[in-house]
Write an enzyme that holds these catalytic residues in place. Structure first.
Site, PDB file in Angstrom:
ATOM      1  N   SER A  85       0.721  -1.237   0.226  1.00 41.85           N
ATOM      2  CA  SER A  85      -0.303  -0.062   0.051  1.00 41.85           C
ATOM      3  C   SER A  85       0.849   1.367  -0.091  1.00 41.85           C
ATOM      4  O   SER A  85       0.177   2.186  -0.471  1.00 41.85           O
ATOM      5  CB  SER A  85      -0.962   0.031   1.235  1.00 41.85           C
ATOM      6  N   LYS A 126       0.443   4.232   6.502  1.00 40.94           N
ATOM      7  CA  LYS A 126      -0.301   5.171   5.581  1.00 40.94           C
ATOM      8  C   LYS A 126       0.207   6.582   5.574  1.00 40.94           C
ATOM      9  O   LYS A 126       0.784   7.058   6.917  1.00 40.94           O
ATOM     10  CB  LYS A 126      -1.994   5.250   5.988  1.00 40.94           C
TER      11      LYS A 126
END
Length: 161
Positions: free
Chosen positions: A42, A85
Site C-alpha cells: 500500500s 499510511k
C-alpha cells in the site's frame, strides 16, 4: 554458608539490573520510538514490503501530526493489526476521493491513504481514522541499507524524497 550469601547477593543484583534495564527498554519503545517492519504494497514506492522504518511516538501523543506525515496506526478494521499510511487530511479538511465523492474530516480524526492508490485499503474504504489510533510517525527507512533515507512530509512527492 558464605558462598551461598555471596551467590544470592550477586544473583539479586543481576536480577535487579535486568529488571531495571528491561523497564528502560520498554519505556523507550513504548513512549519514545521503535522500529516497524512494514508489510504489504500500500505504501509503494515509498515503503516496500519488508522495509524497516524508525518511528517516534511523541508527535502523535502531542497531536502534532501534519499533512504528508507517514504514520503507523492501529487498523480501524482490526485493532490487532498495524497499518502504515500517509496523512492526507486533518480535522476540518475537505478530502476528495473517487470521481465525485468528498468528505469533511471530523474533529479528532485524520484521513489516511496509501501512496499506492490502486492497491491500498485506507480511509477511502473505512472512512476517517480516530487520532487516538495513531501509534507513531515514521522518521526514516533504515532497512535495506541501500534504500536508507529520511522521510519528508510532502504530499506532492509520494516517494518521500
Amino acid at each position: 554458608m558464605v558462598n551461598l550469601k555471596t551467590f544470592s547477593t550477586k544473583f539479586f543484583v543481576l536480577v535487579g539490573c535486568v529488571v531495571k534495564y528491561g523497564c528502560i527498554a520498554h519505556c523507550t519503545l513504548e513512549f519514545i520510538g521503535d522500529f516497524v517492519v512494514c508489510v504489504g504494497p500500500s505504501m509503494e514506492p515509498t515503503i516496500e514490503s519488508q522495509n524497516i522504518i524508525l518511528t517516534e511516538h511523541i508527535t502523535p501523543r502531542l497531536r502534532r501530526i501534519k499533512k504528508g506525515d507517514i504514520v503507523i496506526a492501529k487498523s480501524p478494521n482490526n485493532p490487532r493489526q498495524l497499518i502504515c499510511k500517509r496523512v492526507v487530511g486533518l480535522p476540518g479538511d475537505r478530502v476528495r476521493w473517487g470521481m465525485i465523492k468528498s468528505d469533511v474530516v471530523p474533529r479528532g480524526y485524520v484521513w489516511l491513504e496509501g501512496d499506492n492508490n490502486s492497491n491500498s485499503t485506507d480511509s477511502r474504504d473505512y472512512g476517517p481514522v480516530p487520532q487516538g489510533l495513531i501509534r507513531g510517525r515514521a522518521l526514516c527507512k533504515v532497512w535495506p541499507p541501500q534504500d536508507m533515507r529520511v522521510f519528508s512530509n510532502s504530499l506532492n512527492d509520494p516517494s518521500g524524497r
